[in-house]
Motif scaffolding. Structure first.
Motif, PDB file in Angstrom:
ATOM      1  N   LYS A 155       0.834  -1.198   0.000  1.00  0.00           N
ATOM      2  CA  LYS A 155       0.000   0.000   0.000  1.00  0.00           C
ATOM      3  C   LYS A 155       0.872   1.253   0.000  1.00  0.00           C
ATOM      4  CE  LYS A 155      -3.735  -2.197   2.657  1.00  0.00           C
ATOM      5  NZ  LYS A 155      -4.508  -2.138   3.923  1.00  0.00           N
ATOM      6  N   PRO A 156       0.446   2.305  -0.695  1.00  0.00           N
ATOM      7  CA  PRO A 156       1.182   3.569  -0.649  1.00  0.00           C
ATOM      8  C   PRO A 156       1.173   4.130   0.774  1.00  0.00           C
ATOM      9  CG  PRO A 156      -0.382   3.552  -2.470  1.00  0.00           C
ATOM     10  CD  PRO A 156      -0.696   2.348  -1.622  1.00  0.00           C
ATOM     11  N   PRO A 157       2.289   4.675   1.249  1.00  0.00           N
ATOM     12  CA  PRO A 157       2.329   5.237   2.606  1.00  0.00           C
ATOM     13  C   PRO A 157       1.362   6.402   2.755  1.00  0.00           C
ATOM     14  CG  PRO A 157       4.539   4.970   1.694  1.00  0.00           C
ATOM     15  CD  PRO A 157       3.582   4.766   0.568  1.00  0.00           C
ATOM     16  N   LYS A 158       0.650   6.431   3.850  1.00  0.00           N
ATOM     17  CA  LYS A 158      -0.291   7.515   4.112  1.00  0.00           C
ATOM     18  C   LYS A 158       0.058   8.281   5.385  1.00  0.00           C
ATOM     19  CE  LYS A 158      -4.195   5.154   1.872  1.00  0.00           C
ATOM     20  NZ  LYS A 158      -5.585   4.638   2.064  1.00  0.00           N
ATOM     21  N   GLN A 159       0.947   7.711   6.178  1.00  0.00           N
ATOM     22  CA  GLN A 159       1.260   8.297   7.479  1.00  0.00           C
ATOM     23  C   GLN A 159       2.600   9.015   7.448  1.00  0.00           C
ATOM     24  OE1 GLN A 159       2.069   5.512  10.691  1.00  0.00           O
ATOM     25  NE2 GLN A 159       0.753   6.704  12.051  1.00  0.00           N
ATOM     26  N   LYS A 160       2.672  10.130   8.115  1.00  0.00           N
ATOM     27  CA  LYS A 160       3.928  10.845   8.240  1.00  0.00           C
ATOM     28  C   LYS A 160       4.925  10.008   9.040  1.00  0.00           C
ATOM     29  CE  LYS A 160       5.842  15.241   9.880  1.00  0.00           C
ATOM     30  NZ  LYS A 160       5.524  16.513  10.591  1.00  0.00           N
ATOM     31  N   MET A 161       6.175   9.961   8.565  1.00  0.00           N
ATOM     32  CA  MET A 161       7.225   9.192   9.227  1.00  0.00           C
ATOM     33  C   MET A 161       6.851   7.709   9.342  1.00  0.00           C
ATOM     34  SD  MET A 161       9.594  11.461   9.958  1.00  0.00           S
ATOM     35  CE  MET A 161      10.612  10.877  11.304  1.00  0.00           C
ATOM     36  N   HIS A 162       6.173   7.189   8.338  1.00  0.00           N
ATOM     37  CA  HIS A 162       5.725   5.796   8.367  1.00  0.00           C
ATOM     38  C   HIS A 162       6.872   4.826   8.580  1.00  0.00           C
ATOM     39  CE1 HIS A 162       7.253   5.354   4.220  1.00  0.00           C
ATOM     40  NE2 HIS A 162       6.845   6.591   4.076  1.00  0.00           N
ATOM     41  N   TRP A 163       8.016   5.105   7.969  1.00  0.00           N
ATOM     42  CA  TRP A 163       9.166   4.225   8.066  1.00  0.00           C
ATOM     43  C   TRP A 163       9.710   4.139   9.486  1.00  0.00           C
ATOM     44  CZ3 TRP A 163      13.324   6.993   9.824  1.00  0.00           C
ATOM     45  CH2 TRP A 163      13.240   8.387   9.666  1.00  0.00           C
ATOM     46  N   TRP A 164       9.540   5.211  10.253  1.00  0.00           N
ATOM     47  CA  TRP A 164      10.014   5.255  11.641  1.00  0.00           C
ATOM     48  C   TRP A 164       9.301   4.190  12.473  1.00  0.00           C
ATOM     49  CZ3 TRP A 164      13.326   8.871  14.194  1.00  0.00           C
ATOM     50  CH2 TRP A 164      13.299   8.811  15.587  1.00  0.00           C
ATOM     51  N   PHE A 165       7.976   4.159  12.355  1.00  0.00           N
ATOM     52  CA  PHE A 165       7.185   3.203  13.130  1.00  0.00           C
ATOM     53  C   PHE A 165       7.457   1.764  12.702  1.00  0.00           C
ATOM     54  CE2 PHE A 165       4.679   7.164  12.841  1.00  0.00           C
ATOM     55  CZ  PHE A 165       4.650   7.506  14.182  1.00  0.00           C
ATOM     56  N   GLU A 166       7.591   1.573  11.394  1.00  0.00           N
ATOM     57  CA  GLU A 166       7.842   0.220  10.898  1.00  0.00           C
ATOM     58  C   GLU A 166       9.227  -0.273  11.288  1.00  0.00           C
ATOM     59  OE1 GLU A 166       5.429  -1.517   9.569  1.00  0.00           O
ATOM     60  OE2 GLU A 166       4.125   0.243   9.758  1.00  0.00           O
ATOM     61  N   HIS A 167      10.201   0.651  11.371  1.00  0.00           N
ATOM     62  CA  HIS A 167      11.565   0.266  11.734  1.00  0.00           C
ATOM     63  C   HIS A 167      11.625  -0.271  13.158  1.00  0.00           C
ATOM     64  CE1 HIS A 167      15.895   0.256  12.168  1.00  0.00           C
ATOM     65  NE2 HIS A 167      15.808   1.085  13.185  1.00  0.00           N
ATOM     66  N   PHE A 168      11.139   0.522  14.132  1.00  0.00           N
ATOM     67  CA  PHE A 168      11.247   0.009  15.501  1.00  0.00           C
ATOM     68  C   PHE A 168      10.267  -1.122  15.756  1.00  0.00           C
ATOM     69  CE2 PHE A 168       7.472   1.486  17.575  1.00  0.00           C
ATOM     70  CZ  PHE A 168       7.203   2.787  17.182  1.00  0.00           C
ATOM     71  N   GLY A 169       9.158  -1.164  15.007  1.00  0.00           N
ATOM     72  CA  GLY A 169       8.254  -2.302  15.140  1.00  0.00           C
ATOM     73  C   GLY A 169       8.906  -3.585  14.665  1.00  0.00           C
ATOM     74  N   GLY A 170       9.625  -3.512  13.537  1.00  0.00           N
ATOM     75  CA  GLY A 170      10.316  -4.686  13.025  1.00  0.00           C
ATOM     76  C   GLY A 170      11.429  -5.150  13.933  1.00  0.00           C
ATOM     77  N   MET A 171      12.212  -4.204  14.437  1.00  0.00           N
ATOM     78  CA  MET A 171      13.340  -4.567  15.290  1.00  0.00           C
ATOM     79  C   MET A 171      12.877  -5.107  16.649  1.00  0.00           C
ATOM     80  SD  MET A 171      15.980  -4.457  13.620  1.00  0.00           S
ATOM     81  CE  MET A 171      16.922  -3.733  12.288  1.00  0.00           C
ATOM     82  N   LEU A 172      11.839  -4.521  17.197  1.00  0.00           N
ATOM     83  CA  LEU A 172      11.328  -5.049  18.466  1.00  0.00           C
ATOM     84  C   LEU A 172      10.623  -6.386  18.260  1.00  0.00           C
ATOM     85  CD1 LEU A 172      10.005  -1.861  20.308  1.00  0.00           C
ATOM     86  CD2 LEU A 172      12.012  -3.237  20.848  1.00  0.00           C
ATOM     87  N   GLY A 173      10.014  -6.567  17.098  1.00  0.00           N
ATOM     88  CA  GLY A 173       9.448  -7.878  16.782  1.00  0.00           C
ATOM     89  C   GLY A 173      10.534  -8.929  16.706  1.00  0.00           C
ATOM     90  N   CYS A 174      11.672  -8.551  16.134  1.00  0.00           N
ATOM     91  CA  CYS A 174      12.820  -9.457  16.094  1.00  0.00           C
ATOM     92  C   CYS A 174      13.317  -9.756  17.507  1.00  0.00           C
ATOM     93  CB  CYS A 174      13.928  -8.828  15.248  1.00  0.00           C
ATOM     94  SG  CYS A 174      15.372  -9.868  15.016  1.00  0.00           S
ATOM     95  N   SER A 175      13.273  -8.749  18.380  1.00  0.00           N
ATOM     96  CA  SER A 175      13.708  -8.944  19.763  1.00  0.00           C
ATOM     97  C   SER A 175      12.818  -9.945  20.488  1.00  0.00           C
ATOM     98  CB  SER A 175      13.696  -7.606  20.509  1.00  0.00           C
ATOM     99  OG  SER A 175      14.569  -6.688  19.909  1.00  0.00           O
ATOM    100  N   ILE A 176      11.523  -9.926  20.177  1.00  0.00           N
ATOM    101  CA  ILE A 176      10.614 -10.903  20.773  1.00  0.00           C
ATOM    102  C   ILE A 176      11.056 -12.318  20.422  1.00  0.00           C
ATOM    103  CG2 ILE A 176       8.269 -11.827  20.674  1.00  0.00           C
ATOM    104  CD1 ILE A 176       7.240  -8.988  20.380  1.00  0.00           C
ATOM    105  N   ALA A 177      11.438 -12.513  19.156  1.00  0.00           N
ATOM    106  CA  ALA A 177      11.903 -13.831  18.726  1.00  0.00           C
ATOM    107  C   ALA A 177      13.191 -14.213  19.456  1.00  0.00           C
ATOM    108  CB  ALA A 177      12.139 -13.835  17.220  1.00  0.00           C
ATOM    109  N   THR A 178      14.102 -13.244  19.604  1.00  0.00           N
ATOM    110  CA  THR A 178      15.380 -13.509  20.273  1.00  0.00           C
ATOM    111  C   THR A 178      15.181 -13.937  21.723  1.00  0.00           C
ATOM    112  OG1 THR A 178      16.410 -11.799  18.892  1.00  0.00           O
ATOM    113  CG2 THR A 178      17.636 -12.532  20.831  1.00  0.00           C
ATOM    114  N   ILE A 179      14.386 -13.166  22.449  1.00  0.00           N
ATOM    115  CA  ILE A 179      14.196 -13.447  23.880  1.00  0.00           C
ATOM    116  C   ILE A 179      13.385 -14.716  24.078  1.00  0.00           C
ATOM    117  CG2 ILE A 179      13.288 -12.526  26.039  1.00  0.00           C
ATOM    118  CD1 ILE A 179      13.732  -9.728  24.922  1.00  0.00           C
ATOM    119  N   THR A 180      12.403 -14.949  23.201  1.00  0.00           N
ATOM    120  CA  THR A 180      11.615 -16.177  23.301  1.00  0.00           C
ATOM    121  C   THR A 180      12.499 -17.401  23.093  1.00  0.00           C
ATOM    122  OG1 THR A 180       9.622 -15.056  22.506  1.00  0.00           O
ATOM    123  CG2 THR A 180       9.662 -17.457  22.371  1.00  0.00           C
TER     124      THR A 180
END
Length: 224
Positions: A155-180
């Protein structure tokens, strides 16, 4: 030392590296030197973890002497490798294409979420068929993350600074896998415990998901 033991040591080293560095980018200045350095160290550790996990899981799966319990844990290890690598890759790639205006269909960027979705569905089905609670319910996280990643790219980005939210969401999602993975595999061996409560396996997801949501709300208000 045989090849399996060497890969296992590489896996453990990468896991502990990621485990001890994942929080640094969260608390340091975003985009600063410490943030970027710790982030790349974390990513390097996750690459080592994911690649070695594929070998370790594969070796157990093809071993005719492996018990059903070992096969189940090997499958979980393989799923964690897909989950962690796809979310880490996603967290990096959203920065690379933060200026995009339309849908993004690069084969690798679409392929990783599709792989995560398919592996999540496969693991969950296997878990229910074999009465393995961890493999039944934990892949739902991968299902959610894979669908979210696909939705973001297509989907085309609609939110300001969309990449910012996706970046820390992806990295923290990866952290969940690491700690689990550490909770399931590492901690019981370090503490010489045969098994831990199923609830404990979901603690990283329970604790870090509100952090992701909280950071998202905070930065949405800040950027608006």
């Amino acid at each position: 030392m045989d090849v399996f033991q060497f890969i296992l040591m590489l896996h453990i080293a990468g896991g502990f590296t990621s485990l001890f560095t994942f929080w640094i980018p969260v608390v340091t200045k975003k985009g600063g030197k410490a943030h970027r350095l710790a982030g790349w160290i974390y990513t390097g550790g996750m690459i080592a973890v994911s690649v070695s996990a594929v070998y370790l899981a594969g070796a157990r799966l093809v071993d005719p002497a492996s018990s059903p319990e070992i096969v189940s844990f090997a499958l979980f290890l393989l799923f964690i490798a897909v989950l962690s690598s796809s979310t880490a890759y996603y967290g990096i790639r959203v920065l690379r294409f933060k200026q995009r205006q339309g849908a993004h269909t690069h084969p690798l960027d679409i392929g990783f979420p599709v792989l995560l979705l398919l592996s999540s569905i496969g693991m969950s089905i296997y878990g229910f068929l074999n009465s393995v609670p961890l493999l039944s319910w934990f892949p739902l996280l991968g299902l959610f993350l894979g669908a979210s990643q696909l939705g973001y790219w297509l989907k085309p980005p609609k939110q300001k600074m969309h990449w910012w939210f996706e970046h820390f969401g992806g990295m923290l999602g990866c952290s969940i896998a690491t700690i689990t993975a550490f909770t399931v595999f590492g901690a019981p061996r370090l503490l010489n415990i045969e098994s831990v409560s199923l609830l404990l396996w979901f603690v990283p997801t329970i604790l870090l998901t509100p952090v992701i949501i909280g950071l998202s709300v905070y930065y949405r208000r800040k950027f608006s």
